[in-house]
Design a protein around this motif. Structure first.
Motif, PDB file in Angstrom:
ATOM      1  N   ALA B  31      41.481  43.961  33.705  1.00  0.00           N
ATOM      2  CA  ALA B  31      40.447  43.302  34.486  1.00  0.00           C
ATOM      3  C   ALA B  31      40.998  41.951  34.924  1.00  0.00           C
ATOM      4  CB  ALA B  31      39.194  43.090  33.650  1.00  0.00           C
ATOM      5  N   MET B  32      40.543  41.466  36.062  1.00  0.00           N
ATOM      6  CA  MET B  32      41.026  40.192  36.591  1.00  0.00           C
ATOM      7  C   MET B  32      39.847  39.334  37.026  1.00  0.00           C
ATOM      8  SD  MET B  32      44.342  40.271  36.362  1.00  0.00           S
ATOM      9  CE  MET B  32      44.730  38.837  37.365  1.00  0.00           C
ATOM     10  N   SER B  33      40.014  38.030  36.887  1.00  0.00           N
ATOM     11  CA  SER B  33      38.922  37.094  37.167  1.00  0.00           C
ATOM     12  C   SER B  33      39.357  35.972  38.092  1.00  0.00           C
ATOM     13  CB  SER B  33      38.421  36.467  35.862  1.00  0.00           C
ATOM     14  OG  SER B  33      38.007  37.435  34.940  1.00  0.00           O
ATOM     15  N   TRP B  34      38.385  35.424  38.806  1.00  0.00           N
ATOM     16  CA  TRP B  34      38.559  34.168  39.524  1.00  0.00           C
ATOM     17  C   TRP B  34      37.688  33.128  38.818  1.00  0.00           C
ATOM     18  CZ3 TRP B  34      42.155  33.173  43.068  1.00  0.00           C
ATOM     19  CH2 TRP B  34      42.714  34.237  43.792  1.00  0.00           C
ATOM     20  N   VAL B  35      38.319  32.053  38.386  1.00  0.00           N
ATOM     21  CA  VAL B  35      37.630  30.961  37.695  1.00  0.00           C
ATOM     22  C   VAL B  35      37.852  29.688  38.501  1.00  0.00           C
ATOM     23  CG1 VAL B  35      37.457  29.605  35.568  1.00  0.00           C
ATOM     24  CG2 VAL B  35      38.013  32.054  35.451  1.00  0.00           C
ATOM     25  N   ARG B  36      36.786  28.960  38.787  1.00  0.00           N
ATOM     26  CA  ARG B  36      36.967  27.754  39.587  1.00  0.00           C
ATOM     27  C   ARG B  36      36.593  26.511  38.795  1.00  0.00           C
ATOM     28  NH1 ARG B  36      32.131  28.070  44.199  1.00  0.00           N
ATOM     29  NH2 ARG B  36      30.357  27.681  42.797  1.00  0.00           N
ATOM     30  N   GLN B  37      37.101  25.378  39.279  1.00  0.00           N
ATOM     31  CA  GLN B  37      36.830  24.099  38.647  1.00  0.00           C
ATOM     32  C   GLN B  37      36.645  23.045  39.734  1.00  0.00           C
ATOM     33  OE1 GLN B  37      39.944  22.557  36.007  1.00  0.00           O
ATOM     34  NE2 GLN B  37      38.351  21.744  34.670  1.00  0.00           N
ATOM     35  N   ALA B  38      35.415  22.630  39.916  1.00  0.00           N
ATOM     36  CA  ALA B  38      35.120  21.576  40.873  1.00  0.00           C
ATOM     37  C   ALA B  38      35.711  20.252  40.374  1.00  0.00           C
ATOM     38  CB  ALA B  38      33.612  21.454  41.058  1.00  0.00           C
ATOM     39  N   LEU B  48      34.660  38.642  38.810  1.00  0.00           N
ATOM     40  CA  LEU B  48      35.424  39.430  37.847  1.00  0.00           C
ATOM     41  C   LEU B  48      35.463  40.853  38.373  1.00  0.00           C
ATOM     42  CD1 LEU B  48      36.432  40.441  35.033  1.00  0.00           C
ATOM     43  CD2 LEU B  48      34.063  40.257  34.263  1.00  0.00           C
ATOM     44  N   LEU B  49      36.625  41.481  38.291  1.00  0.00           N
ATOM     45  CA  LEU B  49      36.771  42.852  38.752  1.00  0.00           C
ATOM     46  C   LEU B  49      37.499  43.659  37.695  1.00  0.00           C
ATOM     47  CD1 LEU B  49      36.459  44.918  41.041  1.00  0.00           C
ATOM     48  CD2 LEU B  49      38.586  44.056  42.025  1.00  0.00           C
ATOM     49  N   TRP B  50      36.899  44.757  37.289  1.00  0.00           N
ATOM     50  CA  TRP B  50      37.505  45.603  36.258  1.00  0.00           C
ATOM     51  C   TRP B  50      38.733  46.330  36.809  1.00  0.00           C
ATOM     52  CZ3 TRP B  50      36.089  44.509  31.535  1.00  0.00           C
ATOM     53  CH2 TRP B  50      34.856  43.920  31.328  1.00  0.00           C
ATOM     54  N   SER B  51      39.533  46.864  35.907  1.00  0.00           N
ATOM     55  CA  SER B  51      40.862  47.362  36.260  1.00  0.00           C
ATOM     56  C   SER B  51      40.838  48.438  37.345  1.00  0.00           C
ATOM     57  CB  SER B  51      41.579  47.890  35.025  1.00  0.00           C
ATOM     58  OG  SER B  51      40.817  48.926  34.406  1.00  0.00           O
ATOM     59  N   ASP B  52      39.850  49.309  37.292  1.00  0.00           N
ATOM     60  CA  ASP B  52      39.804  50.386  38.272  1.00  0.00           C
ATOM     61  C   ASP B  52      38.936  50.020  39.476  1.00  0.00           C
ATOM     62  OD1 ASP B  52      37.334  52.513  36.552  1.00  0.00           O
ATOM     63  OD2 ASP B  52      37.316  50.409  37.136  1.00  0.00           O
ATOM     64  N   GLY B  53      38.448  48.799  39.502  1.00  0.00           N
ATOM     65  CA  GLY B  53      37.630  48.346  40.615  1.00  0.00           C
ATOM     66  C   GLY B  53      36.223  48.886  40.621  1.00  0.00           C
ATOM     67  N   SER B  54      35.835  49.522  39.523  1.00  0.00           N
ATOM     68  CA  SER B  54      34.537  50.193  39.498  1.00  0.00           C
ATOM     69  C   SER B  54      33.371  49.238  39.330  1.00  0.00           C
ATOM     70  CB  SER B  54      34.511  51.224  38.371  1.00  0.00           C
ATOM     71  OG  SER B  54      34.712  50.576  37.116  1.00  0.00           O
ATOM     72  N   VAL B  68      35.180  40.074  45.589  1.00  0.00           N
ATOM     73  CA  VAL B  68      36.448  40.221  44.882  1.00  0.00           C
ATOM     74  C   VAL B  68      36.959  41.640  45.083  1.00  0.00           C
ATOM     75  CG1 VAL B  68      35.311  40.802  42.683  1.00  0.00           C
ATOM     76  CG2 VAL B  68      37.654  39.917  42.694  1.00  0.00           C
ATOM     77  N   SER B  69      38.262  41.773  45.282  1.00  0.00           N
ATOM     78  CA  SER B  69      38.877  43.096  45.455  1.00  0.00           C
ATOM     79  C   SER B  69      40.297  43.031  44.913  1.00  0.00           C
ATOM     80  CB  SER B  69      38.872  43.503  46.925  1.00  0.00           C
ATOM     81  OG  SER B  69      39.635  42.590  47.705  1.00  0.00           O
ATOM     82  N   ARG B  70      40.911  44.179  44.823  1.00  0.00           N
ATOM     83  CA  ARG B  70      42.270  44.243  44.304  1.00  0.00           C
ATOM     84  C   ARG B  70      43.030  45.366  44.969  1.00  0.00           C
ATOM     85  NH1 ARG B  70      41.594  44.721  38.127  1.00  0.00           N
ATOM     86  NH2 ARG B  70      43.859  44.950  38.127  1.00  0.00           N
ATOM     87  N   ASP B  71      44.361  45.196  45.016  1.00  0.00           N
ATOM     88  CA  ASP B  71      45.267  46.245  45.481  1.00  0.00           C
ATOM     89  C   ASP B  71      46.224  46.501  44.325  1.00  0.00           C
ATOM     90  OD1 ASP B  71      47.302  47.788  46.562  1.00  0.00           O
ATOM     91  OD2 ASP B  71      47.182  46.821  48.519  1.00  0.00           O
ATOM     92  N   ASN B  72      45.969  47.544  43.569  1.00  0.00           N
ATOM     93  CA  ASN B  72      46.786  47.837  42.389  1.00  0.00           C
ATOM     94  C   ASN B  72      48.197  48.293  42.747  1.00  0.00           C
ATOM     95  OD1 ASN B  72      44.861  47.054  40.525  1.00  0.00           O
ATOM     96  ND2 ASN B  72      44.068  49.119  40.208  1.00  0.00           N
ATOM     97  N   LEU B  73      48.398  48.723  43.983  1.00  0.00           N
ATOM     98  CA  LEU B  73      49.746  49.113  44.399  1.00  0.00           C
ATOM     99  C   LEU B  73      50.594  47.883  44.727  1.00  0.00           C
ATOM    100  CD1 LEU B  73      49.008  52.221  46.665  1.00  0.00           C
ATOM    101  CD2 LEU B  73      49.788  52.177  44.288  1.00  0.00           C
ATOM    102  N   LYS B  74      49.943  46.830  45.194  1.00  0.00           N
ATOM    103  CA  LYS B  74      50.646  45.597  45.528  1.00  0.00           C
ATOM    104  C   LYS B  74      50.465  44.514  44.468  1.00  0.00           C
ATOM    105  CE  LYS B  74      50.526  46.298  50.536  1.00  0.00           C
ATOM    106  NZ  LYS B  74      50.132  45.751  51.860  1.00  0.00           N
ATOM    107  N   ASN B  75      49.814  44.886  43.348  1.00  0.00           N
ATOM    108  CA  ASN B  75      49.616  43.948  42.237  1.00  0.00           C
ATOM    109  C   ASN B  75      48.992  42.631  42.703  1.00  0.00           C
ATOM    110  OD1 ASN B  75      50.806  45.810  40.526  1.00  0.00           O
ATOM    111  ND2 ASN B  75      52.831  44.863  40.648  1.00  0.00           N
ATOM    112  N   THR B  76      47.957  42.740  43.480  1.00  0.00           N
ATOM    113  CA  THR B  76      47.344  41.554  44.069  1.00  0.00           C
ATOM    114  C   THR B  76      45.829  41.588  43.936  1.00  0.00           C
ATOM    115  OG1 THR B  76      49.150  41.416  45.676  1.00  0.00           O
ATOM    116  CG2 THR B  76      47.189  40.111  46.133  1.00  0.00           C
TER     117      THR B  76
END
Lengths: 110, 114
Positions: B31-38, B48-54, B68-76
């Motif tokens: 799973a991957m997350s975006w965390v921000r800090q003002a 937050l997006l789980w590993s399979d994007g579900s 949030v989205s992901r490209d698991n083929l491009k590791n991005t």
């Protein structure tokens, strides 16, 4: 207002032991594990503790974590000047179905 | 390693897309997350997006505006931000996992200003 409550600041002298508290609720700390992070100015947060008390790789054993009920604590023993920075706690929140952070605690080494 | 890009200065109401390039681990299994800090503030997980994007999680402050989205083929990992507000000004970090956040990027600064 953060879901997890931390004191804005703590301070100590070199060699002293300090603790930073993190207070939550039954939906977050009371039901899930707690993590701690250290952050220096201009840098990304660094993981310190996960799973309530497990130190991340490379973290000094001067850092220890504990949890009881809906509260958690980070203890730093043998305080050093390089420990000065900001510390954050986090936990999963079952009600929000997402992660929550504390507001952060600024540690000052006098 | 995580490397964010795409930050910059943007006017209120405009859009921006952040990217996070991952390397050194099997990206598709985490799973991957975006965390921000003002500026001068604490940490906030905005997406937050789980590993399979579900499944996805969004903070209330960005729900309906950020995706949030992901490209698991491009590791991005991506964060598409629309209808940006002044209060979205922050350093945006990409972080691995939904719980332990055991790997962080260096962050990318997003400034929303007219």
């Amino acid at each position: 207002q953060s879901a997890l409550a931390q004191p804005p600041s703590v301070s100590g002298t070199p060699g002293q032991r300090v603790t930073i508290s993190c207070s939550g609720s039954t939906s977050n700390i009371g039901s899930n594990t707690v993590n701690w992070f250290q952050q220096f100015p201009g840098a990304a947060p660094k993981p310190l503790i996960h799973g309530n008390h497990v130190r991340s790789p490379g973290v000094s054993d001067r850092f220890s974590g504990s949890k009881s009920g809906t509260s958690a604590s980070l203890a730093i023993s043998g305080l050093q000047s390089e420990d000065e920075g900001d510390y954050y706690c986090s936990a999963w929140d079952d009600s929000l179905e997402g992660p929550v952070f504390g507001g952060g605690t600024r540690l000052t080494v006098l | 390693q995580l490397v964010e890009s795409g930050g910059g200065v943007v006017q209120p109401g405009r859009s921006l897309r952040l990217s996070c390039a991952a390397s050194g681990f099997t990206f598709s299994t985490y799973a991957m997350s975006w965390v921000r800090q003002a500026p001068g503030k604490g940490l906030e997980c905005v997406a937050l997006l789980w590993s399979d994007g579900s499944e996805r999680f969004y903070a209330e402050s960005v729900k309906g505006r950020f995706t949030v989205s992901r490209d698991n083929l491009k590791n991005t990992l991506f964060l598409q931000m629309h209808s940006l507000r002044v209060e979205d000004t922050a350093v945006y970090y990409c972080a691995r996992d939904a719980y332990a956040y055991d790997v962080w990027g260096q962050g990318t600064l997003v400034t929303v200003s007219s």
